[in-house]
Scaffold this motif. Structure first.
Motif: not given
Lengths: 473, 173
Positions: A269-274
């Motif tokens: 979703n275009n986010e980045i994991s921690s």
């Protein structure tokens, strides 16, 4: 249930942020040691020289993992890992294992096909059922050196070691474990799912004793609800590189077997994991990584890996393939190849005993274990039996099968065995009387009342292919 | 996709998957349904709760024994088959061999009292034959053994399930 666990994970994460100065809010450790049980059916068959008239257990078409679980079932309700729905959506055949619903295999691949795919491409295993712990505080090193024989003091930051939790005095193995150092007094520890309750009671008891004896403060947390996935196989590095959020910042080539690093994954979703604690190693003998993930991100990270890699390169794999892969790699499965009546020396795990600890001791069972290290021929106590590998002709030898010498005397027994998909030979491990343990020794194994020729064979049966920083030979 | 309830019953859910993947899989054997053939009314094929089958000849003097389609699929890829010795005389329920996959080993028990007269050596050379057609009695099939049956053996059949009852039995598993 799920939201409750997620809530707990959030609290854990929050707690760790307070304790840990930097990037280690989400941690786990290296190689999990899960465990598909061997066929309990075969185990239930006593070695026998009697005629086939003796009634034996019949074909049962329940799964072996299920059968085993039914004998060791926990009283509590089965739990789900964060990936439960994903397994079901991918055709996972779910069985109870270690208190969880776990996939033993998937719709698309048989156990042997999945096994081969792992060695030729890569597989993703959910090992979230394993127990992830964090030990911190000024007494952490001293406490871990009390209960395990490995050289914790010598362990570098972001380095992992296999070790064993030991019983006082006898030095029997309570569980095997991977310990990763993340700070001078900060450790991440993974223990077996099947030993969860026993280990928690053991750790509580011995932590209390440690404090009572004047030990420094130790904070022990269990990372409930955290996900743990294992990416295993020759394409693992390529696949993980393809999913990195900051590929220019992370050089996976520089991360060797037994080392760990926090990495971020680019999500779909275009986010980045921690930042996720990622350790190079595993339980298959292949190159690979194990990634510890907060519950809420476990599905997104897993989906990102699967989709980025494509099904041509990466498939989900279950406990079935995991068991045959680990046996080919010569690795132990607790409760089968290891137990509390066995010391690390008997288990051929002397290599986990740290160099300095061989002189300074200071761990549970040290006088027993250190005296066993020296063979009888050199004036030490030695051991009466040792864990060895065997290649068996004809029928596969399973757990419980008797090992005999040329005049039919019992000299040991099998603790794990299966037909090796890679070698097309029957491989097994077991314990054999000292003196018969050398590679090349010819013995016999009794399967269904008949003696089958077997040869003591060095493990791993299939050469390991860990990334150690040089081009593969 | 299989429901959660189905996945709680691993053997059954596995069966459902394989049945979808390979259309020819779990159906009661067509032989068992050949009641339309009046001349073969005496022809009997029965199944045990242990998932073996036995098919009696018309004269009830000989029988063929094997493991069921259901068992073969639930066990997965068979990699080793152990066959009985010729002329072995057994009672119903006695072990006459074994089938092994990567993950498990299972005994094959004789459904009836009998004396083994032939074994399917093809299974020793090519164990996967048993996955291809465990109820196939042809020379290329996955049958396990042939046997001579006395009166007591023929009587043992009464306690076994016909194809329809066996199918219902496996669906309850």
């Amino acid at each position: 249930m799920k939201s409750l666990r997620a809530g707990k994970a959030m609290r854990d994460a929050a707690a760790s942020r307070r304790i840990v100065p930097r990037n280690s809010q989400f941690c786990s450790t290296a190689a999990p040691r899960p465990s598909i049980p061997q066929s309990s059916l075969q185990r239930a068959i006593p070695p026998s020289n009697s005629t086939p008239r003796i009634a034996r257990p019949a074909i049962r078409v329940t799964d072996t993992a299920l059968r085993n679980a039914s004998t060791t079932a926990s009283t509590t309700e089965l739990q789900k890992t964060p990936l439960y729905d994903l397994h079901v959506a991918h055709g996972g055949k779910m069985v109870p294992f270690g208190g969880f619903h776990m996939p033993v295999q998937y719709d698309s691949l048989s156990v042997s096909a999945s096994h081969h795919f792992t060695r030729s491409h890569a597989s993703l295993f959910d090992v979230s059922h394993m127990v992830q712990h964090r030990f911190s505080g000024s007494g952490a090193t001293a406490f871990l050196e009390k209960i395990t024989p490995c050289g914790i003091s010598e362990l570098g930051i972001h380095r992992s070691s296999l070790s064993t939790l030991l019983l006082p005095t006898t030095g029997g193995i309570v569980d095997d474990t991977i310990i990763t150092r993340l700070g001078s007094e900060l450790f991440y520890v993974v223990t077996n799912a099947g030993c969860r309750e026993k280990d928690l009671a053991y750790l509580k008891e011995h932590l209390d004793a440690f404090v009572k004896d004047g030990g420094a403060r130790v904070k022990w947390e269990v990372l409930h609800g955290f996900g743990l996935i294992a990416l295993q196989g020759p394409l693992s590095e390529e696949i993980l590189t393809g999913a990195l959020a900051e590929p220019e910042a992370i050089q996976l080539k520089e991360m060797l077997f037994g080392q760990s690093k926090f990495i971020k994954i680019q999500l779909l979703n275009n986010e980045i994991s921690s930042p996720l604690l990622t350790s190079r190693g595993g339980y298959t003998g292949e190159d690979g990584f194990e990634i510890s993930i907060p519950a809420a991100e476990t599905v997104a990270v897993t989906e990102a890996l699967l989709q980025t890699a494509t099904p041509e390169k990466l498939q989900l794999a279950g406990l079935g393939a995991r068991d045959s892969l680990r046996l080919e790699a010569g690795m132990c499965l607790y409760g089968h190849d290891l137990d509390e009546a066995t010391t690390p020396v008997e288990a051929a795990l002397s290599w986990v005993i740290g160099k300095s600890r061989r002189t300074r001791g200071g761990f549970y069972g040290d006088s027993m274990i250190l005296s066993q290290l020296k063979p009888k021929s050199k004036g030490g106590a030695g051991v009466a039996r040792r864990r060895i590998g065997l290649v068996v002709q004809g029928a596969p030898a399973r757990e419980g099968a008797e090992i005999v010498n040329d005049i039919g005397e019992n000299i040991g027994h099998i603790t794990s065995g299966c037909p090796s998909p890679t070698l097309s030979k029957n491989i097994a491990m077991g314990y054999i009387k000292d003196g018969f343990h050398k590679s090349g020794t010819e013995v016999e194994v009794v399967v269904r009342g008949k003696k089958r020729k077997a040869v003591v064979t060095k493990m791993p049966f299939v050469p390991s292919r860990y990334w150690k920083g040089t081009a593969p030979a | 996709m299989a429901s959660i309830a189905r996945n709680l019953r691993p053997a059954v859910s596995r069966l459902a998957f394989t049945a979808r993947a390979r259309t020819s899989t779990w159906r009661p054997s067509p032989f068992g349904l050949r009641a339309f053939s009046a001349t073969r009314a005496a022809f009997e094929k029965k199944y045990t709760k242990d998932h073996e089958w036995v098919e009696l000849s018309d004269d009830k003097k000989t029988a063929t024994i094997g493991i069921s389609e259901y068992a073969a699929h639930a066990l997965g890829d068979v990699v080793y088959v152990e066959l009985p010795e010729l002329e072995l005389t057994v009672s119903a329920g006695d072990a006459i061999g074994a089938v092994e996959s990567v993950k498990s080993a299972s005994d094959i028990n004789s459904p009836i009292s009998c004396t083994i007269t032939a074994i399917n050596s093809l299974l020793e050379e090519k164990p996967s034959t048993i996955n291809g057609g465990p109820e196939d009695t042809s020379s290329a099939g996955g049958w396990v053994a042939k046997a001579e049956v006395a009166e007591v053996g023929a009587q043992d059949l009464a306690g076994l399930m016909d194809a329809e009852r066996y199918k219902a039995f496996t669906e309850e598993q």
